[in-house]
Scaffold this active site. Sequence first.
Site, mmCIF file in Angstrom:
data_model
loop_
_atom_site.group_PDB
_atom_site.id
_atom_site.type_symbol
_atom_site.label_atom_id
_atom_site.label_comp_id
_atom_site.label_asym_id
_atom_site.label_seq_id
_atom_site.Cartn_x
_atom_site.Cartn_y
_atom_site.Cartn_z
ATOM 1 N N TYR A 1 -37.355 5.519 3.833
ATOM 2 C CA TYR A 1 -35.896 5.555 3.919
ATOM 3 C C TYR A 1 -35.360 6.852 4.531
ATOM 4 C CZ TYR A 1 -36.849 7.339 -0.835
ATOM 5 O OH TYR A 1 -37.357 7.989 -1.920
ATOM 6 N N LYS A 2 -36.256 7.721 4.955
ATOM 7 C CA LYS A 2 -35.810 8.961 5.601
ATOM 8 C C LYS A 2 -35.871 8.753 7.122
ATOM 9 C CE LYS A 2 -37.513 11.613 1.637
ATOM 10 N NZ LYS A 2 -36.233 11.962 0.982
ATOM 11 N N PHE B 1 -42.448 18.230 -3.928
ATOM 12 C CA PHE B 1 -41.353 17.465 -4.497
ATOM 13 C C PHE B 1 -41.811 17.068 -5.891
ATOM 14 C CE2 PHE B 1 -38.912 13.569 -5.286
ATOM 15 C CZ PHE B 1 -37.639 14.054 -5.065
ATOM 16 N N ARG C 1 -29.481 22.075 3.137
ATOM 17 C CA ARG C 1 -30.566 21.428 3.861
ATOM 18 C C ARG C 1 -29.980 20.539 4.953
ATOM 19 N NH1 ARG C 1 -34.927 17.296 1.168
ATOM 20 N NH2 ARG C 1 -33.120 15.936 1.361
ATOM 21 N N ASP D 1 -48.734 13.406 1.329
ATOM 22 C CA ASP D 1 -47.405 12.804 1.178
ATOM 23 C C ASP D 1 -46.645 13.062 2.479
ATOM 24 O OD1 ASP D 1 -44.680 12.404 0.720
ATOM 25 O OD2 ASP D 1 -44.838 12.910 -1.397
#
Lengths: 396, 396
Positions: free
Chosen positions: B220-221, B126, B369, B195
């Site tokens: 937050y995922k 990312f 996705r 990560d």
Amino acid sequence: MSEQMLRAEKLDAGDDLAACRSRFVLDDVVYLDGNSLGALPAAVPARVDDAVRRQWGELRIRSWTESGWWTAPERIGDRIAPLVGAAAGQIVVGDSTSVNVFKAVVGAVRLAGQERDEILVDATTFPTDGYIAESAARMTGRTLRPVQPAEVPDALGDRTAAVLLNHVDYRTGRLHDLPSLTAAVRAAGAVSVWDLCHSAGALPVGLDEHGVDLAVGCTYKYLNGGPGAPAYLYVRREHQDRFDSPLPGWNSHAEPFGMRGDYEPTSGAARGRVGTPDILSMLALEAALDVWDGVSVDAVRAKSLALTDFFLECVAEYVPAGRVECVTPVAHAERGSQIALRCADAGAVMGRLIERGVVGDFRHPDVLRFGFTPLYVSFAEVERAARVLAEVVAAG
Amino acid sequence: MSEQMLRAEKLDAGDDLAACRSRFVLDDVVYLDGNSLGALPAAVPARVDDAVRRQWGELRIRSWTESGWWTAPERIGDRIAPLVGAAAGQIVVGDSTSVNVFKAVVGAVRLAGQERDEILVDATTFPTDGYIAESAARMTGRTLRPVQPAEVPDALGDRTAAVLLNHVDYRTGRLHDLPSLTAAVRAAGAVSVWDLCHSAGALPVGLDEHGVDLAVGCTYKYLNGGPGAPAYLYVRREHQDRFDSPLPGWNSHAEPFGMRGDYEPTSGAARGRVGTPDILSMLALEAALDVWDGVSVDAVRAKSLALTDFFLECVAEYVPAGRVECVTPVAHAERGSQIALRCADAGAVMGRLIERGVVGDFRHPDVLRFGFTPLYVSFAEVERAARVLAEVVAAG
């Protein structure tokens, strides 16, 4: 009713900002700790509830665009801008004050250029600024030199890269001379960084007018944004294209959703962004800023000085001589919006004050600190605080 | 009812985690974007409201002690710990993922020592991790070298200081082999930084067991902490005393209220703290973590694989041949909790899917996705998503 009580009544009757008090949730406690955590603005709970239940709970991911989450850091920055004398497009909200000090000091050093190898820092600063400046110096190969703010003009020279100063000292409440110090820093070819934590929302700052280069501040004191609310970073427009952040997260990319491997910084205030903004806290802050609608910062400053003057008078009259000593300058030009009183048993005294419904705070080792938020503190409360203080120290 | 619909019904009937769905606020949208923003846990609104109205509004400054605000970063870190296989006392919550990547990579380089001058970074990362690693390299005088995760073992050497890797690739959903890569990094004398943004909460991580040195992740995922909820930093216990943060804010001081001019880092996970924690977002996250009560991460992983397997089967059966190509590895050992499908007109297709109540996201330039959150996604929804996808691409 005592003479000072009558005076308080009159002062409250003539207070143009008195109506602002209803914009906050308050009780019968005299809250003189708004310089640590501002009181809750009445508009916040419903707005946060909407952010949680509707924006997050119902719209979910769509809120990044439909509820304006993505643009919140700049939008809220523009709400803070007039309070600190900045035109729009120069302030971005996000991260803690400490993280913003790091961005600002490293950014300042890089703006100053390679040949300048010294960072000056306010020797009386709130410690985190000094710790972070030390890290910035270490990571940019500069030397950090702590100096008293008054000595900054003499300390400036060809070696000076950046100067980190506090507008108002967190401990003494001393207001430093931002216009003249900024001018001196600029004249020396160095870059100024001001920490506005204890001034923004309490007095005029005039960032644009006075030529400040970079500034940071928190939003949970006189801006009432809530516990640990995100801080902000000001980068003067003329520096934005050269501002080189040490924290170039994807939110500061020219094409944040391009997912490009190479980093190309965006333009404007958003260059100070890092990662995904903390939306719930941001939206609480945004709601909190509604209390400033129709309020002039000059009026806030006038009331702030009237409140602190009146407090000092009441303290002088009520408190037995020699029990407390005022650490805050008496001159208006040198006074922020707080009064710090040195007191031998300050920790115990503050404990008893709080029990009696007068909330200030204790700063190690011997300081009683009282912050006066002009939007919600009344003169009657000021008189009561001084009276209770006198009773507490007399009994102690 | 089609055969796959019947299968979905059976799979849902046998799903031990099905009851967890009631812990979330959901509607009739098929929400396959929990890997971007997790759905709202039902416990959050009331807890946030209490934090705002009572803790901030009534207790105000007292909440730093009485409501446990001050210790929230470590307390919530300890709630995340079992989800990523860490014993207590090694995770601290606060700041964004990007800021934590900076702390971790600089910290890793400093742990590795002066003679090691190269940082390896996942070339498929990312982007923010790459940008921040580049800044960390620049500020520590190291060189950054992007490599494919599979090539890390060959790239390791005496020069390697730190290696920054993603556990699950945000784009393809590929799960990298954390145990063997971590072991290789350690064997080379380098320091690993993982990560966990796209793995924590979706599959076992085993930080302690596999000898990971440092790790960061967002909340937050799959952890459902809310938009921009604070990230976290894991520092393995054996490294904590030598962890040297580039952001030594006052919250990480041994005596944070001593207001000392010199910086002395505290011990333990709190050394990773920086400034005042963002309390409203933290407490939302804390409430969100209640959904994990009684849930085993192994069960979550089993359901995640069953969901993605079933989705792939339905897509294979429903979607016209050649219209989409699966980018996510088919092998379980290489698959995270998402399915990425390459599709020529992915942007338009995702727009139509969302209109039809199937929410995934589009990743530039050509990826659809779909994230599968085992705690709230049902097999019936998976079947529906594949069916609607087939209809959309057939119509397109």
